[in-house]
Design an enzyme around this catalytic site. Structure first.
Site, PDB file in Angstrom:
ATOM      1  N   CYS A 249      -7.409  -2.172   7.180  1.00 30.15           N
ATOM      2  CA  CYS A 249      -7.977  -3.507   7.024  1.00 30.15           C
ATOM      3  C   CYS A 249      -7.703  -4.389   8.252  1.00 30.15           C
ATOM      4  O   CYS A 249      -8.255  -4.149   9.304  1.00 30.15           O
ATOM      5  CB  CYS A 249      -7.479  -4.136   5.725  1.00 30.15           C
ATOM      6  SG  CYS A 249      -8.452  -5.555   5.172  1.00 30.15           S
ATOM      7  N   HIS A 334      -9.406   0.095   1.703  1.00 28.58           N
ATOM      8  CA  HIS A 334      -8.035   0.279   1.221  1.00 28.58           C
ATOM      9  C   HIS A 334      -7.854   1.642   0.566  1.00 28.58           C
ATOM     10  O   HIS A 334      -8.169   1.811  -0.613  1.00 28.58           O
ATOM     11  CB  HIS A 334      -7.670  -0.815   0.214  1.00 28.58           C
ATOM     12  CG  HIS A 334      -7.528  -2.168   0.825  1.00 28.58           C
ATOM     13  ND1 HIS A 334      -6.317  -2.671   1.253  1.00 28.58           N
ATOM     14  CD2 HIS A 334      -8.446  -3.118   1.115  1.00 28.58           C
ATOM     15  CE1 HIS A 334      -6.490  -3.875   1.768  1.00 28.58           C
ATOM     16  NE2 HIS A 334      -7.784  -4.166   1.692  1.00 28.58           N
ATOM     17  N   GLU A 336      -5.199   2.907  -0.369  1.00 30.83           N
ATOM     18  CA  GLU A 336      -4.189   2.774  -1.429  1.00 30.83           C
ATOM     19  C   GLU A 336      -4.781   2.121  -2.671  1.00 30.83           C
ATOM     20  O   GLU A 336      -4.110   2.018  -3.706  1.00 30.83           O
ATOM     21  CB  GLU A 336      -2.992   1.957  -0.922  1.00 30.83           C
ATOM     22  CG  GLU A 336      -3.130   0.452  -0.983  1.00 30.83           C
ATOM     23  CD  GLU A 336      -4.062  -0.140   0.062  1.00 30.83           C
ATOM     24  OE1 GLU A 336      -4.293  -1.363   0.023  1.00 30.83           O
ATOM     25  OE2 GLU A 336      -4.558   0.618   0.923  1.00 30.83           O
TER      26      GLU A 336
END
Length: 357
Positions: A249, A334, A336
């Protein structure tokens, strides 16, 4: 209590307040996720922003202690179509209304969130204010106040104040993680791979980061305009080539700037957990979680230094870069997740393989 949303172009929405009462000014953005409102609230990348959820019913599973991405809510305000006042979930410890009230965050419900989203899509992200009270007075004065609003150094507001250590199993690699506004699940994702993680403030120097003798370096997500992070960009330049690096990001954008590329603001950004992204090497499209308002300009890339690895299937913007001058790759989305699908968690495994090489 009655409450109003006033946008900088003069548009007014009338609804009801929840959480804290009062007034707040911020950048109004929308998130297209059907769930994950607790992770959205606690994502540091939303620092300085008023978030509108496009899904109509929010708060139905309450708030728990497990699904937080930072210690407190990071949003300036929260807008929903309908607030669930009687949540039902075995993990719930309080309602969304109670959670926002306890953390002094203003909420607004009962407005036409579809209409608000269309305005932001057509006219672009804009600043606004939520005001609680029976009437909205002095509109012109409030519009001028909104237009003057700026957020300075949001990364400094959300970074850790000191170095933190998260131990792994002792069998894995040591990772230095630079915190520009990280989500906790980045640390969890590394720990699942037996990594020993040191989280550094965004103000840490390259020398301080390298002093822990990391096997790899991660650059986290975070809020704001990447071009405002002059120190961080210069610091990344000093780290490139020293150790394998993986950026997410804001870390993705800062690394591009450190390599001579340019960034620009998107009209309304990518925020949600349902954005399709294609991995060009695998020739596979994945559904990803995203939260950003800026993108890297394709025409600014130096093909001798970097190549595009991922693209957004909705608008063709850059979602990933691999570098030729160092063991380094970055992605805009993202991996994650939290909230969102875990389809791209394989990138953490690729980072570990890159370190192993």
């Amino acid at each position: 209590m009655k409450a109003f949303l006033l946008l900088e172009d003069g548009t007014v929405f009338e609804g009801n307040s929840f959480g804290m009462e009062g007034g707040v000014v911020g950048e109004v953005v929308f998130n297209t996720g059907m769930t994950g409102y607790q992770e959205v609230l606690t994502d540091p990348s939303y620092c300085g922003q008023i978030v509108c959820m496009t899904y109509p019913l929010i708060g139905n599973y309450g708030v728990n202690i497990d699904d937080i991405e930072s210690l407190r809510p990071q949003v300036k305000g929260f807008i929903v179509r309908e607030l669930c006042k009687t949540p039902s979930n075995w993990r719930s410890i309080e309602s969304l209304n109670e959670y926002l009230k306890r953390n002094e965050i203003i909420g607004l419900e009962g407005i036409d969130t579809r209409a608000l989203t269309i305005i932001l899509r057509d006219r672009g992200t804009m600043k606004g204010t939520i005001v609680t009270g029976d009437t909205l007075e002095e509109i012109e004065e409030k519009i001028q106040e909104v237009k003057k609003y700026t957020i300075s150094n949001p990364v400094l507001q959300v970074t850790t104040p000191e170095v933190k250590h998260y131990g792994g199993s002792g069998e894995g690699y040591t990772i230095a993680l630079l915190d520009y506004g990280l989500k906790k699940n980045i640390v969890r994702s590394l720990q699942k791979r037996n990594c020993n993680v040191y989280v550094f403030p965004c103000t840490a120097t390259a020398e301080e980061v390298l002093a822990v003798e990391p096997d790899g370096i991660m650059l986290s997500n975070g809020p704001g305009d990447p071009k405002d992070c002059g120190f961080q960009i210069e610091n990344i330049k000093k780290l490139i080539g020293k150790k394998p690096i993986f950026g997410i990001c804001l870390g993705h954008q800062l690394t591009a700037l450190a390599n001579g590329a340019n960034t620009e603001k998107l009209k309304y950004g990518h925020r949600g957990c349902n954005h399709p992204v294609k991995d060009l090497d695998k020739d596979m499209t994945y559904i990803t979680s995203q939260n950003h308002g800026y993108t890297i300009v394709k025409e600014s890339l130096d093909p001798e230094i970097m190549e595009i690895s991922h693209i957004n299937m909705n608008d063709g913007t850059i979602e990933g870069l691999r570098y030729k001058n160092a063991p380094l790759f970055t992605v805009q989305f993202h991996p994650e997740a939290s909230p969102g699908p875990g389809d791209t968690a394989y990138l953490f495994d690729e980072f570990i393989k890159m370190i192993a090489k």
